[in-house]
Design a protein around this motif. Structure first.
Motif, short mmCIF file in Angstrom:
data_model
loop_
_atom_site.label_atom_id
_atom_site.label_comp_id
_atom_site.label_asym_id
_atom_site.label_seq_id
_atom_site.Cartn_x
_atom_site.Cartn_y
_atom_site.Cartn_z
N LEU A 147 -11.00 32.71 82.39
CA LEU A 147 -11.34 31.41 81.79
C LEU A 147 -12.12 31.60 80.49
N ASN A 148 -13.09 32.54 80.52
CA ASN A 148 -13.85 32.82 79.29
C ASN A 148 -12.94 33.38 78.20
N GLU A 149 -12.04 34.27 78.62
CA GLU A 149 -11.10 34.86 77.66
C GLU A 149 -10.19 33.78 77.08
N ALA A 150 -9.73 32.87 77.93
CA ALA A 150 -8.89 31.77 77.46
C ALA A 150 -9.67 30.87 76.51
N LYS A 151 -10.94 30.65 76.84
CA LYS A 151 -11.79 29.82 75.97
C LYS A 151 -11.96 30.49 74.61
N GLN A 152 -12.23 31.81 74.65
CA GLN A 152 -12.39 32.55 73.38
C GLN A 152 -11.08 32.55 72.59
N THR A 153 -9.98 32.74 73.29
CA THR A 153 -8.67 32.74 72.62
C THR A 153 -8.40 31.37 72.00
N ARG A 154 -8.73 30.32 72.74
CA ARG A 154 -8.55 28.97 72.19
C ARG A 154 -9.44 28.75 70.96
N GLU A 155 -10.71 29.23 71.04
CA GLU A 155 -11.61 29.11 69.89
C GLU A 155 -11.08 29.91 68.71
N GLN A 156 -10.59 31.13 68.99
CA GLN A 156 -10.02 31.95 67.92
C GLN A 156 -8.79 31.26 67.33
N ALA A 157 -7.98 30.67 68.21
CA ALA A 157 -6.80 29.95 67.73
C ALA A 157 -7.21 28.77 66.86
N ASN A 158 -8.25 28.06 67.28
CA ASN A 158 -8.75 26.93 66.46
C ASN A 158 -9.26 27.42 65.12
N VAL A 159 -9.99 28.54 65.14
CA VAL A 159 -10.50 29.11 63.89
C VAL A 159 -9.31 29.54 63.01
N TYR A 160 -8.32 30.17 63.63
CA TYR A 160 -7.14 30.62 62.89
C TYR A 160 -6.39 29.43 62.30
N VAL A 161 -6.27 28.35 63.10
CA VAL A 161 -5.59 27.14 62.61
C VAL A 161 -6.36 26.57 61.42
N GLU A 162 -7.68 26.53 61.52
CA GLU A 162 -8.49 26.02 60.40
C GLU A 162 -8.33 26.90 59.17
N GLU A 163 -8.32 28.24 59.39
CA GLU A 163 -8.11 29.15 58.26
C GLU A 163 -6.75 28.91 57.63
N GLN A 164 -5.74 28.71 58.47
CA GLN A 164 -4.40 28.46 57.95
C GLN A 164 -4.34 27.13 57.20
N LYS A 165 -5.06 26.13 57.73
CA LYS A 165 -5.11 24.84 57.02
C LYS A 165 -5.77 25.01 55.66
N ASP A 166 -6.88 25.77 55.64
CA ASP A 166 -7.57 26.02 54.38
C ASP A 166 -6.68 26.80 53.42
N ALA A 167 -5.99 27.81 53.95
CA ALA A 167 -5.09 28.61 53.11
C ALA A 167 -3.96 27.74 52.57
N LYS A 177 -4.06 24.48 52.15
CA LYS A 177 -4.66 23.57 51.18
C LYS A 177 -4.88 24.28 49.84
N GLN A 178 -5.38 25.50 49.92
CA GLN A 178 -5.60 26.27 48.69
C GLN A 178 -4.28 26.58 48.00
N ALA A 179 -3.25 26.92 48.78
CA ALA A 179 -1.93 27.19 48.21
C ALA A 179 -1.37 25.94 47.52
N ARG A 180 -1.58 24.79 48.14
CA ARG A 180 -1.12 23.54 47.52
C ARG A 180 -1.86 23.28 46.21
N GLN A 181 -3.18 23.53 46.23
CA GLN A 181 -3.96 23.33 45.01
C GLN A 181 -3.49 24.29 43.92
N GLU A 182 -3.24 25.55 44.30
CA GLU A 182 -2.75 26.52 43.32
C GLU A 182 -1.38 26.09 42.79
N ALA A 183 -0.52 25.61 43.69
CA ALA A 183 0.80 25.15 43.26
C ALA A 183 0.68 23.97 42.29
N LEU A 184 -0.21 23.04 42.62
CA LEU A 184 -0.43 21.90 41.72
C LEU A 184 -0.97 22.38 40.38
N GLY A 185 -1.89 23.37 40.43
CA GLY A 185 -2.42 23.93 39.18
C GLY A 185 -1.32 24.58 38.36
#
Length: 163
Positions: free
Chosen positions: A45-65, A67-75
């Motif tokens: 359960l703890n491992e699943a929780k950590q994996t879910r948190e890592q997945a959430n962090v990874y999803v946020e990083e991907q969203k940020d990436a 977003k940054q790629a879109r901004q660079e494309a617009l630039g």
């Protein structure tokens, strides 16, 4: 129905002995296995929780990436627009400069041709004037010899005074 106290007592004693034997030999191992299983489940359960948190962090990083790629494309798109606008302005300015240069060259060529034509006309007019004057003077001289002598003397007087 009769209650047999001896049977109840024997059953209780048997149950007590069975409980003591199970407690001594089986319950410890059974509870240990159950404890291991509980710890394993908690760990998963703890491992699943950590994996879910890592997945959430990874999803946020991907969203940020993303977003940054879109901004660079617009630039890049904006920079391309500005670059193409600048190139269009430069081409337009170059075309205007070329047109002005061609116009100025054409004006100079026209002026030069006009000057040549005027000079040719002057030369021709001068020739025709001299020719007409010659013919007029010839007629005058032929018709009046006294007048001819006056003109020669006058011309010589003018030439003599200029020198």
């Amino acid at each position: 129905m009769k209650i047999l106290w001896e049977n109840i007592l024997i059953t209780m004693i048997a149950f007590g002995i069975l409980y003591w034997l199970l407690n001594k030999y089986a319950f410890g191992k059974l509870f240990a296995v159950m404890e291991q299983r509980r710890e394993l489940v908690l760990g998963q359960l703890n491992e699943a929780k950590q994996t879910r948190e890592q997945a959430n962090v990874y999803v946020e990083e991907q969203k940020d990436a993303l977003k940054q790629a879109r901004q660079e494309a617009l630039g890049i798109i904006e920079q391309s627009k500005q670059s193409s606008s600048k190139q269009a302005r430069d081409l337009l300015e170059q075309a205007k400069a070329d047109a002005l240069r061609l116009k100025n060259e054409a004006v100079r060529d026209i002026e030069s041709e006009r000057n040549k034509a005027v000079e040719t006309l002057r030369t021709e007019i001068g020739s025709y004037s001299v020719s007409i004057a010659s013919k007029l003077i010839e007629r005058e001289i032929e018709s009046n010899p006294a007048e001819q002598e006056k003109l020669v003397n006058k011309y010589l007087g003018e030439v003599g005074s200029k020198s």
